[in-house]
Design a protein around this motif. Structure first.
Motif, PDB file in Angstrom:
ATOM      1  N   PRO A   2       0.765  -1.262  -0.012  1.00  0.00           N
ATOM      2  CA  PRO A   2       0.077  -0.199   0.093  1.00  0.00           C
ATOM      3  C   PRO A   2       0.920   1.276  -0.039  1.00  0.00           C
ATOM      4  CG  PRO A   2      -0.103  -0.849   2.106  1.00  0.00           C
ATOM      5  CD  PRO A   2       0.798  -1.889   1.219  1.00  0.00           C
ATOM      6  N   ARG A   3       0.195   2.382  -0.711  1.00  0.00           N
ATOM      7  CA  ARG A   3       1.186   3.606  -0.479  1.00  0.00           C
ATOM      8  C   ARG A   3       0.902   4.067   0.905  1.00  0.00           C
ATOM      9  NH1 ARG A   3      -1.886   8.116  -0.086  1.00  0.00           N
ATOM     10  NH2 ARG A   3      -4.215   8.129  -0.382  1.00  0.00           N
ATOM     11  N   LEU A   4       2.218   4.718   1.177  1.00  0.00           N
ATOM     12  CA  LEU A   4       2.531   5.254   2.470  1.00  0.00           C
ATOM     13  C   LEU A   4       2.098   6.631   2.395  1.00  0.00           C
ATOM     14  CD1 LEU A   4       5.787   3.267   3.568  1.00  0.00           C
ATOM     15  CD2 LEU A   4       3.425   2.844   4.187  1.00  0.00           C
ATOM     16  N   ILE A   5       1.371   7.305   3.106  1.00  0.00           N
ATOM     17  CA  ILE A   5       0.962   8.426   3.274  1.00  0.00           C
ATOM     18  C   ILE A   5       2.114   9.521   4.023  1.00  0.00           C
ATOM     19  CG2 ILE A   5      -0.614  10.284   4.313  1.00  0.00           C
ATOM     20  CD1 ILE A   5      -2.777   7.783   4.253  1.00  0.00           C
ATOM     21  N   SER A   6       2.787   8.698   4.968  1.00  0.00           N
ATOM     22  CA  SER A   6       3.844   9.470   5.628  1.00  0.00           C
ATOM     23  C   SER A   6       4.939   9.893   4.559  1.00  0.00           C
ATOM     24  CB  SER A   6       4.351   8.565   6.747  1.00  0.00           C
ATOM     25  OG  SER A   6       5.007   7.243   5.935  1.00  0.00           O
ATOM     26  N   THR A   7       5.079   8.834   3.615  1.00  0.00           N
ATOM     27  CA  THR A   7       6.282   9.409   2.364  1.00  0.00           C
ATOM     28  C   THR A   7       5.860  10.690   1.816  1.00  0.00           C
ATOM     29  OG1 THR A   7       6.651   7.094   2.336  1.00  0.00           O
ATOM     30  CG2 THR A   7       7.366   8.364   0.350  1.00  0.00           C
ATOM     31  N   GLU A   8       4.446  10.659   1.616  1.00  0.00           N
ATOM     32  CA  GLU A   8       3.753  11.985   0.854  1.00  0.00           C
ATOM     33  C   GLU A   8       3.916  13.007   1.723  1.00  0.00           C
ATOM     34  OE1 GLU A   8      -0.156  10.964  -0.366  1.00  0.00           O
ATOM     35  OE2 GLU A   8       0.518   9.120  -1.431  1.00  0.00           O
ATOM     36  N   GLN A  51       3.514   1.960  10.600  1.00  0.00           N
ATOM     37  CA  GLN A  51       4.261   0.740  10.881  1.00  0.00           C
ATOM     38  C   GLN A  51       3.272  -0.261  11.668  1.00  0.00           C
ATOM     39  OE1 GLN A  51       7.605   2.343  12.812  1.00  0.00           O
ATOM     40  NE2 GLN A  51       8.744   2.728  10.976  1.00  0.00           N
ATOM     41  N   SER A  52       2.620   0.304  12.711  1.00  0.00           N
ATOM     42  CA  SER A  52       1.646  -0.436  13.334  1.00  0.00           C
ATOM     43  C   SER A  52       0.436  -1.171  12.585  1.00  0.00           C
ATOM     44  CB  SER A  52       0.964   0.421  14.240  1.00  0.00           C
ATOM     45  OG  SER A  52       0.057  -0.347  15.272  1.00  0.00           O
ATOM     46  N   ILE A  53       0.054  -0.486  11.622  1.00  0.00           N
ATOM     47  CA  ILE A  53      -1.028  -1.286  10.658  1.00  0.00           C
ATOM     48  C   ILE A  53      -0.388  -2.458   9.918  1.00  0.00           C
ATOM     49  CG2 ILE A  53      -2.103  -0.702   8.373  1.00  0.00           C
ATOM     50  CD1 ILE A  53      -2.741   2.099   9.358  1.00  0.00           C
ATOM     51  N   THR A  54       0.955  -2.260   9.321  1.00  0.00           N
ATOM     52  CA  THR A  54       1.629  -3.166   8.810  1.00  0.00           C
ATOM     53  C   THR A  54       1.914  -4.419   9.597  1.00  0.00           C
ATOM     54  OG1 THR A  54       2.675  -1.909   7.274  1.00  0.00           O
ATOM     55  CG2 THR A  54       3.876  -3.874   7.459  1.00  0.00           C
ATOM     56  N   ARG A  84      -6.731  -3.667  17.369  1.00  0.00           N
ATOM     57  CA  ARG A  84      -5.392  -2.878  17.386  1.00  0.00           C
ATOM     58  C   ARG A  84      -5.196  -2.359  15.919  1.00  0.00           C
ATOM     59  NH1 ARG A  84      -0.882  -4.722  21.707  1.00  0.00           N
ATOM     60  NH2 ARG A  84      -2.330  -5.033  23.385  1.00  0.00           N
ATOM     61  N   LEU A  85      -5.559  -3.216  14.688  1.00  0.00           N
ATOM     62  CA  LEU A  85      -5.434  -2.775  13.585  1.00  0.00           C
ATOM     63  C   LEU A  85      -6.361  -1.539  13.202  1.00  0.00           C
ATOM     64  CD1 LEU A  85      -4.226  -3.190  10.573  1.00  0.00           C
ATOM     65  CD2 LEU A  85      -6.231  -5.095  10.329  1.00  0.00           C
ATOM     66  N   ALA A  86      -7.568  -1.839  13.616  1.00  0.00           N
ATOM     67  CA  ALA A  86      -8.710  -0.769  13.389  1.00  0.00           C
ATOM     68  C   ALA A  86      -8.172   0.653  14.225  1.00  0.00           C
ATOM     69  CB  ALA A  86      -9.994  -1.297  13.988  1.00  0.00           C
ATOM     70  N   GLU A  87      -7.716   0.395  15.230  1.00  0.00           N
ATOM     71  CA  GLU A  87      -7.321   1.609  16.132  1.00  0.00           C
ATOM     72  C   GLU A  87      -6.175   2.053  15.410  1.00  0.00           C
ATOM     73  OE1 GLU A  87      -4.657   1.466  19.789  1.00  0.00           O
ATOM     74  OE2 GLU A  87      -6.738   1.540  20.637  1.00  0.00           O
ATOM     75  N   ALA A  88      -5.202   1.461  14.942  1.00  0.00           N
ATOM     76  CA  ALA A  88      -3.940   1.926  14.033  1.00  0.00           C
ATOM     77  C   ALA A  88      -4.476   2.774  12.722  1.00  0.00           C
ATOM     78  CB  ALA A  88      -2.893   0.852  13.723  1.00  0.00           C
ATOM     79  N   VAL A  89      -5.459   2.235  12.260  1.00  0.00           N
ATOM     80  CA  VAL A  89      -6.197   2.910  10.960  1.00  0.00           C
ATOM     81  C   VAL A  89      -6.668   4.341  11.259  1.00  0.00           C
ATOM     82  CG1 VAL A  89      -7.412   2.613   9.216  1.00  0.00           C
ATOM     83  CG2 VAL A  89      -6.240   0.660   9.788  1.00  0.00           C
ATOM     84  N   ALA A  90      -7.173   4.169  12.436  1.00  0.00           N
ATOM     85  CA  ALA A  90      -8.167   5.393  12.862  1.00  0.00           C
ATOM     86  C   ALA A  90      -6.804   6.548  13.112  1.00  0.00           C
ATOM     87  CB  ALA A  90      -8.930   5.218  13.976  1.00  0.00           C
ATOM     88  N   ILE A  91      -5.966   6.087  13.795  1.00  0.00           N
ATOM     89  CA  ILE A  91      -4.819   6.999  14.169  1.00  0.00           C
ATOM     90  C   ILE A  91      -4.348   7.518  13.028  1.00  0.00           C
ATOM     91  CG2 ILE A  91      -2.557   7.182  15.408  1.00  0.00           C
ATOM     92  CD1 ILE A  91      -3.780   5.334  17.502  1.00  0.00           C
ATOM     93  N   ARG A  92      -3.824   6.530  12.060  1.00  0.00           N
ATOM     94  CA  ARG A  92      -3.414   7.032  10.584  1.00  0.00           C
ATOM     95  C   ARG A  92      -4.138   8.176   9.960  1.00  0.00           C
ATOM     96  NH1 ARG A  92      -3.651   3.640   6.116  1.00  0.00           N
ATOM     97  NH2 ARG A  92      -5.767   3.694   6.412  1.00  0.00           N
ATOM     98  N   ASP A  93      -5.412   7.895   9.967  1.00  0.00           N
ATOM     99  CA  ASP A  93      -6.526   8.775   9.328  1.00  0.00           C
ATOM    100  C   ASP A  93      -6.429  10.109   9.847  1.00  0.00           C
ATOM    101  OD1 ASP A  93      -6.567   6.520   7.490  1.00  0.00           O
ATOM    102  OD2 ASP A  93      -8.672   6.051   7.990  1.00  0.00           O
ATOM    103  N   VAL A  94      -6.389  10.013  11.144  1.00  0.00           N
ATOM    104  CA  VAL A  94      -6.749  11.359  11.692  1.00  0.00           C
ATOM    105  C   VAL A  94      -5.515  12.113  11.638  1.00  0.00           C
ATOM    106  CG1 VAL A  94      -6.489  12.555  14.207  1.00  0.00           C
ATOM    107  CG2 VAL A  94      -8.288  10.660  13.359  1.00  0.00           C
ATOM    108  N   GLN A  95      -4.231  11.646  11.680  1.00  0.00           N
ATOM    109  CA  GLN A  95      -3.028  12.245  11.549  1.00  0.00           C
ATOM    110  C   GLN A  95      -2.633  12.666  10.109  1.00  0.00           C
ATOM    111  OE1 GLN A  95      -2.175  12.883  15.109  1.00  0.00           O
ATOM    112  NE2 GLN A  95      -0.068  12.838  13.972  1.00  0.00           N
ATOM    113  N   ALA A  96      -3.024  11.809   9.499  1.00  0.00           N
ATOM    114  CA  ALA A  96      -3.166  12.162   7.891  1.00  0.00           C
ATOM    115  C   ALA A  96      -3.833  13.387   7.682  1.00  0.00           C
ATOM    116  CB  ALA A  96      -3.320  11.068   7.032  1.00  0.00           C
ATOM    117  N   LYS A  97      -4.889  13.568   8.112  1.00  0.00           N
ATOM    118  CA  LYS A  97      -6.065  14.587   7.802  1.00  0.00           C
ATOM    119  C   LYS A  97      -5.330  15.730   8.461  1.00  0.00           C
ATOM    120  CE  LYS A  97     -10.780  15.698   8.216  1.00  0.00           C
ATOM    121  NZ  LYS A  97     -12.188  15.208   8.546  1.00  0.00           N
ATOM    122  N   THR A  98      -4.901  15.660   9.708  1.00  0.00           N
ATOM    123  CA  THR A  98      -4.568  16.892  10.564  1.00  0.00           C
ATOM    124  C   THR A  98      -3.321  17.508   9.732  1.00  0.00           C
ATOM    125  OG1 THR A  98      -5.566  16.070  12.432  1.00  0.00           O
ATOM    126  CG2 THR A  98      -3.785  17.764  12.735  1.00  0.00           C
TER     127      THR A  98
END
Length: 140
Positions: A2-8, A51-54, A84-98
């Motif tokens: 999957p593409r990494l938002i952190s890289t973008e 990383q947590s999602i992976t 934990r996977l769902a939690e990591a996805v939620a955190i990633r989405d919020v961080q990316a949006k912010t």
């Protein structure tokens, strides 16, 4: 993969500040907290969430592998890993949006269009006559 938002996000931070992320991180170390430090912290949290999602995705795939028996004990591990996977996805989405919203607000803005030349004054102001001082003595 999957593409990494952190890289973008890293690329956008580098474009905004005109330096590689490693240089920006080194520079931010000795500086008081500011926008760069906030962006770098947001990027770090985003990368950690990815990383947590992976990790949890791979672990969940191991737990539910078709050749593996799932008993009562394994079900709790599957559920915990999925949580934990769902939690990591939620955190990633919020961080990316912010972080994306902050980066958009810091982007270069085109200058305002030049305003037309002001119109000449319709009439010149009429000068006020000077006030005469009176030298009359006060009367009793």
């Amino acid at each position: 993969m999957p593409r990494l938002i952190s890289t973008e996000i890293a690329g956008r931070i580098e474009d905004l500040y005109g330096a590689p992320l490693a240089v920006l991180e080194a520079h931010a170390q000795g500086q008081p907290p500011g926008m760069l430090a906030a962006l770098l912290a947001g990027h770090h949290d985003l990368a950690f969430a990815e990383q947590s999602i992976t990790f949890h995705r791979e672990r969940l795939a191991q737990l539910v592998h078709p050749e593996r028996q799932i008993g009562v004990h394994e079900v709790s591990h599957v559920l915990e890993c999925a949580r934990r996977l769902a939690e990591a996805v939620a955190i990633r989405d919020v961080q990316a949006k912010t972080v994306s919203a902050v980066l958009r607000s810091l982007g270069r803005v085109e200058g305002p269009e030049p305003s037309p030349a002001p119109a000449p004054a319709a009439a010149a102001a009429v000068p006020t006559p000077p006030v005469r001082a009176t030298s009359a003595a006060p009367t009793r």
